[in-house]
Motif scaffolding. Structure first.
Motif, mmCIF file in Angstrom:
data_model
loop_
_atom_site.group_PDB
_atom_site.id
_atom_site.type_symbol
_atom_site.label_atom_id
_atom_site.label_comp_id
_atom_site.label_asym_id
_atom_site.label_seq_id
_atom_site.Cartn_x
_atom_site.Cartn_y
_atom_site.Cartn_z
ATOM 1 N N ASP A 1 1.158 -0.815 -0.280
ATOM 2 C CA ASP A 1 0.208 0.065 0.024
ATOM 3 C C ASP A 1 0.816 1.249 0.145
ATOM 4 O OD1 ASP A 1 -2.037 1.505 0.557
ATOM 5 O OD2 ASP A 1 -3.485 1.165 1.883
ATOM 6 N N LEU A 2 0.675 1.339 -1.079
ATOM 7 C CA LEU A 2 2.293 3.153 -1.243
ATOM 8 C C LEU A 2 1.685 3.952 -0.066
ATOM 9 C CD1 LEU A 2 3.355 2.601 -4.731
ATOM 10 C CD2 LEU A 2 4.299 2.738 -2.632
ATOM 11 N N GLN A 3 -0.204 4.518 -0.249
ATOM 12 C CA GLN A 3 -0.863 4.847 0.143
ATOM 13 C C GLN A 3 -0.024 5.252 1.772
ATOM 14 O OE1 GLN A 3 -1.651 7.864 -1.095
ATOM 15 N NE2 GLN A 3 -1.098 5.784 -2.610
ATOM 16 N N ALA A 4 0.142 4.154 2.684
ATOM 17 C CA ALA A 4 -0.768 3.622 4.304
ATOM 18 C C ALA A 4 1.156 3.901 4.402
ATOM 19 C CB ALA A 4 -1.115 2.569 4.502
ATOM 20 N N ARG A 5 1.974 3.419 3.499
ATOM 21 C CA ARG A 5 3.320 2.971 3.492
ATOM 22 C C ARG A 5 4.216 2.589 5.323
ATOM 23 N NH1 ARG A 5 6.263 6.730 0.074
ATOM 24 N NH2 ARG A 5 7.864 7.231 0.799
ATOM 25 N N CYS A 6 4.106 1.059 4.883
ATOM 26 C CA CYS A 6 4.054 0.664 6.337
ATOM 27 C C CYS A 6 4.593 -0.959 6.962
ATOM 28 C CB CYS A 6 2.308 -0.395 6.356
ATOM 29 S SG CYS A 6 2.567 -1.693 8.477
ATOM 30 N N VAL A 7 6.051 -0.483 7.458
ATOM 31 C CA VAL A 7 7.233 -1.848 7.592
ATOM 32 C C VAL A 7 6.502 -2.415 8.570
ATOM 33 C CG1 VAL A 7 9.177 -2.211 8.066
ATOM 34 C CG2 VAL A 7 8.550 -0.818 6.134
ATOM 35 N N VAL A 8 6.682 -3.915 8.617
ATOM 36 C CA VAL A 8 6.283 -4.622 10.215
ATOM 37 C C VAL A 8 7.703 -5.274 10.447
ATOM 38 C CG1 VAL A 8 5.524 -6.129 11.842
ATOM 39 C CG2 VAL A 8 4.718 -4.862 10.049
ATOM 40 N N VAL A 9 9.016 -5.032 11.198
ATOM 41 C CA VAL A 9 10.037 -5.103 11.745
ATOM 42 C C VAL A 9 10.423 -5.809 12.862
ATOM 43 C CG1 VAL A 9 11.127 -3.796 13.322
ATOM 44 C CG2 VAL A 9 12.283 -4.698 11.826
ATOM 45 N N THR A 10 10.715 -7.079 12.200
ATOM 46 C CA THR A 10 10.428 -8.366 13.621
ATOM 47 C C THR A 10 11.321 -9.388 13.636
ATOM 48 O OG1 THR A 10 8.941 -10.130 13.769
ATOM 49 C CG2 THR A 10 9.991 -10.441 11.707
ATOM 50 N N ALA A 11 12.126 -9.693 14.490
ATOM 51 C CA ALA A 11 13.237 -10.964 14.966
ATOM 52 C C ALA A 11 12.640 -12.078 14.834
ATOM 53 C CB ALA A 11 13.785 -10.343 15.875
ATOM 54 N N TYR B 1 12.872 -16.722 8.869
ATOM 55 C CA TYR B 1 11.553 -17.245 9.000
ATOM 56 C C TYR B 1 10.936 -17.413 10.400
ATOM 57 C CZ TYR B 1 12.366 -17.409 3.582
ATOM 58 O OH TYR B 1 12.560 -17.608 2.333
ATOM 59 N N GLY B 2 12.024 -16.993 11.020
ATOM 60 C CA GLY B 2 11.931 -17.801 12.312
ATOM 61 C C GLY B 2 10.011 -16.777 13.158
ATOM 62 N N ALA B 3 9.737 -15.867 12.660
ATOM 63 C CA ALA B 3 8.713 -15.275 12.752
ATOM 64 C C ALA B 3 7.635 -15.015 11.646
ATOM 65 C CB ALA B 3 9.516 -13.888 13.268
ATOM 66 N N ILE B 4 7.844 -15.490 11.006
ATOM 67 C CA ILE B 4 6.447 -15.711 9.676
ATOM 68 C C ILE B 4 5.390 -15.800 10.183
ATOM 69 C CG2 ILE B 4 6.577 -18.100 8.761
ATOM 70 C CD1 ILE B 4 6.706 -16.338 5.806
ATOM 71 N N ALA B 5 4.767 -16.359 11.001
ATOM 72 C CA ALA B 5 3.496 -16.619 11.936
ATOM 73 C C ALA B 5 3.090 -15.432 12.326
ATOM 74 C CB ALA B 5 3.488 -17.668 12.687
ATOM 75 N N LEU B 6 3.595 -14.515 12.790
ATOM 76 C CA LEU B 6 3.689 -13.249 13.519
ATOM 77 C C LEU B 6 3.114 -12.385 12.665
ATOM 78 C CD1 LEU B 6 2.309 -12.125 16.153
ATOM 79 C CD2 LEU B 6 4.978 -12.083 17.324
ATOM 80 N N ALA B 7 4.363 -11.580 12.080
ATOM 81 C CA ALA B 7 4.800 -10.226 11.971
ATOM 82 C C ALA B 7 4.467 -10.905 10.368
ATOM 83 C CB ALA B 7 6.276 -10.048 11.711
ATOM 84 N N GLY B 8 4.907 -11.962 9.868
ATOM 85 C CA GLY B 8 3.965 -12.129 8.341
ATOM 86 C C GLY B 8 2.411 -12.283 8.136
ATOM 87 N N ALA B 9 2.106 -13.005 8.960
ATOM 88 C CA ALA B 9 0.610 -14.022 9.368
ATOM 89 C C ALA B 9 -0.498 -12.091 8.863
ATOM 90 C CB ALA B 9 0.534 -14.270 10.017
ATOM 91 N N TRP B 10 0.779 -11.067 9.766
ATOM 92 C CA TRP B 10 -0.758 -9.902 10.311
ATOM 93 C C TRP B 10 0.166 -8.907 9.260
ATOM 94 C CZ3 TRP B 10 0.922 -4.477 11.477
ATOM 95 C CH2 TRP B 10 -0.421 -3.743 12.242
ATOM 96 N N GLY B 11 1.278 -8.389 8.611
ATOM 97 C CA GLY B 11 1.726 -7.529 8.409
ATOM 98 C C GLY B 11 1.396 -7.961 6.116
ATOM 99 N N LEU B 12 2.109 -9.253 6.432
ATOM 100 C CA LEU B 12 1.624 -8.874 4.551
ATOM 101 C C LEU B 12 0.157 -9.133 3.732
ATOM 102 C CD1 LEU B 12 4.463 -12.251 3.721
ATOM 103 C CD2 LEU B 12 4.588 -9.738 3.530
ATOM 104 N N VAL C 1 7.303 -5.200 16.630
ATOM 105 C CA VAL C 1 7.034 -6.813 16.797
ATOM 106 C C VAL C 1 8.060 -8.019 16.502
ATOM 107 C CG1 VAL C 1 5.881 -8.192 14.556
ATOM 108 C CG2 VAL C 1 4.849 -8.463 16.767
ATOM 109 N N GLY C 2 7.044 -9.220 18.036
ATOM 110 C CA GLY C 2 8.418 -10.073 18.023
ATOM 111 C C GLY C 2 7.602 -11.064 19.113
ATOM 112 N N VAL C 3 8.248 -12.259 19.260
ATOM 113 C CA VAL C 3 7.976 -13.230 19.958
ATOM 114 C C VAL C 3 8.917 -13.818 20.809
ATOM 115 C CG1 VAL C 3 6.960 -14.756 18.639
ATOM 116 C CG2 VAL C 3 6.030 -15.207 20.871
ATOM 117 N N SER C 4 8.971 -14.572 21.975
ATOM 118 C CA SER C 4 9.465 -15.075 23.235
ATOM 119 C C SER C 4 10.733 -14.109 22.920
ATOM 120 C CB SER C 4 9.606 -16.468 21.898
ATOM 121 O OG SER C 4 10.631 -16.651 22.905
#
Length: 583
Positions: A107-117, A125-136, A241-244
């Motif tokens: 979304d070029l209007q929202a210009r959003c980045v989710v950064v995770t560890a 890919y150790g955060a894909i189930a949280l950061a990826g599944a919410w952000g993408l 965002v991150g878990v553990s």
């Protein structure tokens, strides 16, 4: 930012995608991993697909009835581009791996980045189930870092590391962990593990790893959408965002100035607040010694995993006898010894709920594996000089070390969790013959904590967290039954401490929730515990509405959940009523 080997760009469309690698819900739920056409030499795409499969299954409860994809989360395919690089922090010996996924629906209007560890010590890919599944699915780019850990294992027989594409690299190619070859003569060369053997004490730099991943995301967006530039923190919203361990990493990033991060969500974070809480290594070395015995106490008679065949754990009884012989408990009868061990843990801040959930770490011998790895990291030890004589080596069916096969070695990057044992690699050392074989190693690891002047204690001191920068909104989410990272030692101590000092911080406490969502497919656990990921997604929703729409942050909340239990001998499907007052 020092990029080691350029940026690798790949596009995923037409049967492949960013979120599920083309596997979809059915493929991710399959108990069988995606196959390699040639197990000795899998392709980069085969390794990526399998790494995504393994990391989804290591973090999320995808079992039927568990609620994923129905009550929370999405497994819809997300086409787009993936940019990956190895980058290095100034002054550090080893790089960390960074990856940015840019969906086609960015979304070029929202210009959003989710950064995770990554959580734990997992790979990229150790955060894909949280950061990826919410952000993408929301049109955000998602930036990942392995935070200096990961699965770039090295067989020191030849010293060949893992390259940017996940394959064993050719000599001279950039790798994510570089260690010299160390042939073992007539023996077997040890395996180098990035978290344990980088020489960098990566945990001390977790926040900087996250900040560098965020910078890399803006650089990638300038390549992916050059006409929409410039890409800066001033015109692009960034949510961390991150878990553990990933939750601890984003909280460490929260204290840094000038990162451009607009909000932080940390789920079940491993974090040590300066002046309160307890270090992971402190309570985990304590648990390794006392918890096997304590779980035989009558208070845990209903914890089915602690009761093989309905009786007391023989290993727990042996540990109780060891505690008695050392003078740590005084009672003569095993039942009284177990109760004394329980009372000791309660006196140091553990709760019955955390001890009960800790049975997972006891049964899997996870405490000892974590402690050996972390001690080595804190001491910046080499592969042949781990504290207490520990080492990692491939083990055959007879338990004896041997050289890895080509197929075993090829699958480490995609399949491993970042902390052996697992994937054919064993933790060696610290054991002796007898009824309580792991006691000596656990005692040695605990002694490194009790020695205030030890190099391990110095390494831990470098990991302490400071306050979030002024005005930065932070939401911390933790389960009351977390038996790996108890909330009282970590998330609650951080949240309550800094909130009392004026930080813009909210704390969500989830009843009947422990650390490992991925284990909830086991009926004995799914009946007792609720997943944490739904609360992580809701916290992200709230953080985004706050920074993007100006909505107020939600209040501190304790979620009154209801375990699913058993109905007609089975665990019923998860419903909104089980999740309590989830917004």
């Amino acid at each position: 930012m020092a990029i080691e080997a350029g940026i690798d760009l790949r596009t995923y469309r037409d049967g492949n995608d960013l979120l599920t690698a083309g596997l979809g819900a059915d493929g991710l739920r399959s108990a069988a991993p995606p196959a390699f056409a040639n197990a000795d030499a899998p392709t980069a795409e085969e390794l990526r697909r399998r790494a995504i499969w393994a990391n989804w299954r290591g973090i999320a409860d995808l079992a039927p009835g568990g609620g994923y994809g129905e009550l929370y989360g999405s497994l819809a395919p997300v086409p787009g581009r993936e940019y990956q690089a190895l980058v290095r922090l100034p002054g550090r010996k080893q790089p960390h791996r960074v990856l940015v996924q840019v969906p086609d629906n960015f979304d070029l209007q929202a210009r959003c980045v989710v950064v995770t560890a990554s959580s734990g010590s997992r790979g990229i890919y150790g955060a894909i189930a949280l950061a990826g599944a919410w952000g993408l699915p929301r049109g955000c780019a998602v930036a990942y870092t392995d935070k200096g850990a990961g699965t770039g294992y090295v067989d020191t027989a030849d010293g060949r590391g893992i390259g940017l594409d996940g394959r064993v690299a050719a000599p001279g190619e950039p790798v994510e962990l570089s260690v010299p070859a160390a042939p073992a003569g007539d023996g077997v060369a040890p395996i180098a593990v990035k978290h344990a053997h980088s020489g960098d004490n990566p945990e001390a730099d977790w926040g900087r790893h996250v900040a560098q991943a965020s910078d890399f995301a803006l650089q990638v967006l300038s390549l992916a959408h050059p006409d929409a530039g410039p890409w800066t923190p001033g015109n692009t919203r960034i949510v961390a965002v991150g878990v553990s361990n990933g939750g601890g990493a984003v909280l460490r990033a929260a204290e840094l100035p000038d990162t451009g991060i607009d909000a932080v969500v940390a789920v079940s974070p491993n974090i040590l607040r300066t002046g309160s809480g307890r270090a992971l290594y402190d309570y985990s070395t304590e648990a390794a010694l006392w918890m096997p015995c304590a779980l035989n106490a009558a208070a845990y008679d209903g914890v089915l995993l602690a009761r093989p065949n309905g009786g007391k754990s023989p290993a727990g009884t042996a540990r109780c006898a060891s505690l008695k012989s050392m003078g740590w408990v005084q009672a003569d009868e095993p039942a009284a010894q177990a109760e004394a061990a329980r009372e000791h843990l309660l006196s140091t801040g553990w709760t019955d709920e955390a001890i009960a959930a800790g049975v997972l770490s006891v049964n899997f011998d996870l405490w000892r594996a974590v402690n050996a790895t972390y001690a080595s990291a804190y001491a910046r030890a080499g592969v042949d000089a781990m504290p207490c004589g520990f080492s990692f080596a491939v083990a055959g069916p007879d338990g004896q070390p041997r050289a890895p096969t080509a197929a075993e070695r090829a699958a480490w990057w995609s399949d491993a969790s970042g902390i052996p044992p697992g994937n054919g690699i064993a933790l060696r050392g610290g054991v002796e013959a007898g009824a309580d074989p792991t006691l000596p190693g656990n005692q040695c690891l605990r002694a490194l904590w009790e020695d205030a002047a030890s190099v391990v204690r110095a390494g831990i001191a470098a990991t302490q967290a400071g306050a979030p920068r002024e005005g930065l909104p932070v939401i911390v989410v933790h389960g009351t039954d977390d038996g790996l990272i108890p909330e009282a030692f970590s998330g609650a101590a951080y949240a309550h401490g800094f909130a009392s000092e004026g930080a813009t911080l909210r704390y969500w406490r989830v009843r009947n929730a422990q650390h490992f969502d991925a284990f909830l497919g086991l009926p004995v656990l799914g009946a007792r515990y609720l997943p944490m990921l739904p609360y992580g997604y809701r916290a992200l929703d709230a953080a985004w509405k706050h920074v993007a729409e100006g909505a107020p942050l939600p209040a501190d909340t304790e979620f009154a959940t209801t375990p699913r239990g058993f109905a007609d001998g089975a665990v019923p499907p998860l419903t909104p009523a089980h999740l309590g007052n989830l917004p």
